[in-house]
Design a protein around this motif. Structure first.
Motif, mmCIF file in Angstrom:
data_model
loop_
_atom_site.group_PDB
_atom_site.id
_atom_site.type_symbol
_atom_site.label_atom_id
_atom_site.label_comp_id
_atom_site.label_asym_id
_atom_site.label_seq_id
_atom_site.Cartn_x
_atom_site.Cartn_y
_atom_site.Cartn_z
ATOM 1 N N ARG A 77 26.787 24.067 38.259
ATOM 2 C CA ARG A 77 28.082 23.354 38.254
ATOM 3 C C ARG A 77 28.950 23.802 37.079
ATOM 4 O O ARG A 77 30.142 24.068 37.226
ATOM 5 N N VAL A 78 28.324 23.825 35.886
ATOM 6 C CA VAL A 78 29.088 24.173 34.680
ATOM 7 C C VAL A 78 29.478 25.648 34.695
ATOM 8 O O VAL A 78 30.583 26.012 34.265
ATOM 9 N N ARG A 79 28.603 26.507 35.216
ATOM 10 C CA ARG A 79 28.956 27.931 35.307
ATOM 11 C C ARG A 79 30.179 28.128 36.202
ATOM 12 O O ARG A 79 31.043 28.955 35.901
ATOM 13 N N ILE A 80 30.263 27.369 37.292
ATOM 14 C CA ILE A 80 31.450 27.457 38.156
ATOM 15 C C ILE A 80 32.693 27.038 37.372
ATOM 16 O O ILE A 80 33.726 27.718 37.406
ATOM 17 N N LYS A 117 37.837 28.503 34.959
ATOM 18 C CA LYS A 117 38.751 28.412 33.817
ATOM 19 C C LYS A 117 38.809 29.706 33.012
ATOM 20 O O LYS A 117 39.588 29.814 32.057
ATOM 21 N N GLU A 118 37.968 30.662 33.376
ATOM 22 C CA GLU A 118 37.918 31.960 32.693
ATOM 23 C C GLU A 118 37.691 31.805 31.195
ATOM 24 O O GLU A 118 38.332 32.453 30.382
ATOM 25 N N ALA A 178 34.170 28.484 49.477
ATOM 26 C CA ALA A 178 33.945 28.626 48.033
ATOM 27 C C ALA A 178 33.233 29.939 47.708
ATOM 28 O O ALA A 178 33.583 30.617 46.725
ATOM 29 N N MET A 179 32.263 30.308 48.513
ATOM 30 C CA MET A 179 31.458 31.488 48.167
ATOM 31 C C MET A 179 32.259 32.788 48.270
ATOM 32 O O MET A 179 31.831 33.820 47.770
ATOM 33 N N ALA A 180 33.424 32.716 48.909
ATOM 34 C CA ALA A 180 34.304 33.882 48.954
ATOM 35 C C ALA A 180 35.203 33.958 47.715
ATOM 36 O O ALA A 180 35.961 34.917 47.552
ATOM 37 N N HIS A 181 35.106 32.960 46.844
ATOM 38 C CA HIS A 181 35.934 32.923 45.630
ATOM 39 C C HIS A 181 35.138 33.570 44.484
ATOM 40 O O HIS A 181 33.967 33.252 44.289
ATOM 41 N N PRO A 182 35.775 34.469 43.733
ATOM 42 C CA PRO A 182 35.012 35.201 42.698
ATOM 43 C C PRO A 182 34.342 34.315 41.642
ATOM 44 O O PRO A 182 33.258 34.656 41.149
ATOM 45 N N ALA A 183 34.941 33.181 41.313
ATOM 46 C CA ALA A 183 34.326 32.321 40.287
ATOM 47 C C ALA A 183 33.028 31.698 40.815
ATOM 48 O O ALA A 183 32.032 31.610 40.086
ATOM 49 N N PHE A 184 33.043 31.274 42.049
ATOM 50 C CA PHE A 184 31.836 30.685 42.640
ATOM 51 C C PHE A 184 30.764 31.760 42.819
ATOM 52 O O PHE A 184 29.577 31.506 42.634
ATOM 53 N N ASP A 185 31.208 32.962 43.165
ATOM 54 C CA ASP A 185 30.265 34.060 43.298
ATOM 55 C C ASP A 185 29.615 34.398 41.948
ATOM 56 O O ASP A 185 28.401 34.546 41.853
ATOM 57 N N ASN A 188 21.662 34.242 41.354
ATOM 58 C CA ASN A 188 21.246 35.659 41.302
ATOM 59 C C ASN A 188 22.189 36.562 40.510
ATOM 60 O O ASN A 188 21.959 37.758 40.404
ATOM 61 N N ARG A 189 23.246 35.994 39.960
ATOM 62 C CA ARG A 189 24.143 36.760 39.082
ATOM 63 C C ARG A 189 23.842 36.491 37.601
ATOM 64 O O ARG A 189 24.547 37.007 36.736
ATOM 65 N N GLN A 190 22.860 35.650 37.318
ATOM 66 C CA GLN A 190 22.619 35.247 35.935
ATOM 67 C C GLN A 190 21.592 36.173 35.254
ATOM 68 O O GLN A 190 20.720 36.721 35.930
#
Lengths: 214, 214
Positions: free
Chosen positions: A14-17, A22-23, A194-201, A206-208
Motif C-alpha cells: 500500500r505504502v509503496r503505491i 507521489k513520486e 490499476a495494474m496498467a498504471h506505472p506506479a502500481f506496477d 516482484n519489482r522489489q
C-alpha cells in the motif's frame, strides 16, 4: 526517507503505491518478516513499535502502520491527494479502505496463518477454507460498496485514492492464495485498471529488491 | 442522526465515545449481531455494506466503519477535535488507533471467535489462549508507543483523541475476557483516567438501551 518493507507484505505494498504515485524518492530497507527481523529489539524499540512492516523514517519521525504513513505522506506530498478533502468522497474512500485494512487483511496475514498452523495444528484444507472464507466475506462487501458508489475507472472517481492503494494489494494477495477473483467483477475491473498504471506496477512485490519468488 | 450500534461491540463503543465527547444528539438503533441482524439484506443493502456495526445515517449519508464515521464527525463537529491537525501529534494518534483497529481488534472479534468454535471446533482453552495471545501481542505494542510518546493523562496530550476512543473499548474488552490488564500499566492509567470522564462513562456497554448483561 527510508521505507522498511517486505516485498510480499500487503501493508508495505500500500505504502509503496502511495510513494510511487507521489513520486517521492526513498531508500528501500528490506525487513524479512519470515525470519522475524520485525520482532528484533532494535527494530521494535527504534523503528516500529508495532513490530510489523511497513515503517517510514523521515528525519526525526519513525512511524509504523501503513494508513498512518499514507496520511503523513498526504500531508507532506499532497499531489496527488490520496484521501480526498471533500466530505462525501472522503467518507467513501475511508470506508472502503478500512473495510480492507480492518476487516479483511488482518485475519489472513502471515502471523495468523502461522498460528493456525503451528499452534492450532489445523489441516491445510482447513487453513485454505479459513483464508477463502474471510476473503469472500470481505470482498463481497467491497463489491457492494463499489456497486453503490463507483463512478469512474478507479474505486471512487477519476484518480487513484487510498481505496485503490488498499484494494490492489488485497486482490493480488487473494489471487496468489488461489481465490477466484472473478467472483468480484467490480474489484477486478479496478485491479486491472490499476495494474496498467506505472506506479502500481512499480510497487508490485516482484519489482522489489528483496523479492525471492513465492 | 441515527447510530446503528450493538452495546457490546468495541467498534460501536468507539463511535459512541466520539458522539458523547462532541455532544452530538443521535437516535440509538440497536442491531443485534448475536442474532445476525447485521447480515440481513435490508441492513446490508441500505445501511451498511460492511455487514457490521456501527453505522451512521445522517441525511443522505449511510456510512459504516467506525474510523470513517469518526473522521466524518470530526469534519462536521470539530469540537473537540479527535484527530489532531498538527502533523506529528496526528501521526502518533493515527498510528496507535490503527494498531488497535487493524492489529488487535479484528482477530478477536465475535465472528472470529465463533468461527474458531463452530467451524474449527477448537477447545475452550485454545480459544482463550488465542484471545490472550493477540491481546498480549497488541497491547505490548501499545505500551511501547505510550512509553515513547505519552505526555499527558490521555494517550497523547491533554485532551482525548481518536487513540483514546480506540484504547478504552479494547481495554474494556480485554478485561471482560479475563486478561490481566495490569500487565499494561500505561494503558491502564489512560483507561482509568478516561472512565472518570462523563463521555466515556455514557458510552459504556451497560449504559446502552440494548444492554442485556453478558
Amino acid at each position: 526517507m527510508d521505507l522498511y518493507s517486505f516485498f510480499n507484505s500487503s501493508a508495505s505494498y500500500r505504502v509503496r503505491i502511495a510513494l510511487a504515485l507521489k513520486e517521492v524518492p526513498f531508500d528501500y530497507i528490506p525487513v524479512n518478516i519470515r525470519t522475524g527481523v520485525h520482532r528484533e529489539a532494535q527494530y521494535v524499540e527504534r523503528i516500529n513499535a508495532s513490530a510489523s512492516v511497513p515503517a517510514l523514517v523521515d528525519g526525526e519521525l519513525a512511524l509504523g502502520q501503513s494508513l498512518a504513513i499514507i496520511d503523513y505522506l498526504d500531508a507532506h506530498y499532497p499531489e496527488p491527494r490520496l484521501v480526498p478533502v471533500g466530505t462525501m468522497q472522503r467518507a467513501r474512500v475511508l470506508e472502503l479502505s478500512y473495510l480492507i485494512a480492518c476487516d479483511i487483511h488482518p485475519v489472513n496475514n502471515m502471523r495468523i496463518l502461522k498460528y493456525l498452523d503451528t499452534v492450532l495444528h489445523v489441516r491445510p484444507d482447513q487453513k485454505e477454507a479459513w483464508y477463502k472464507h474471510w476473503i469472500d466475506e470481505g470482498m463481497s462487501a467491497v463489491e457492494r460498496m463499489l456497486a453503490q458508489h463507483r463512478d469512474g475507472p478507479w474505486c471512487f472517481g477519476d484518480t487513484p485514492t487510498l481505496a485503490d492503494c488498499c484494494l490492489v494489494p488485497q486482490m493480488a494477495n487473494a489471487q496468489r492464495m488461489g481465490c477466484e477473483i472473478g467472483r468480484y467483477p467490480l474489484s477486478l475491473a479496478v485491479y486491472r485498471h490499476a495494474m496498467a498504471h506505472p506506479a502500481f506496477d512499480a510497487a508490485q512485490p516482484n519489482r522489489q529488491p528483496d523479492f525471492v519468488g513465492t
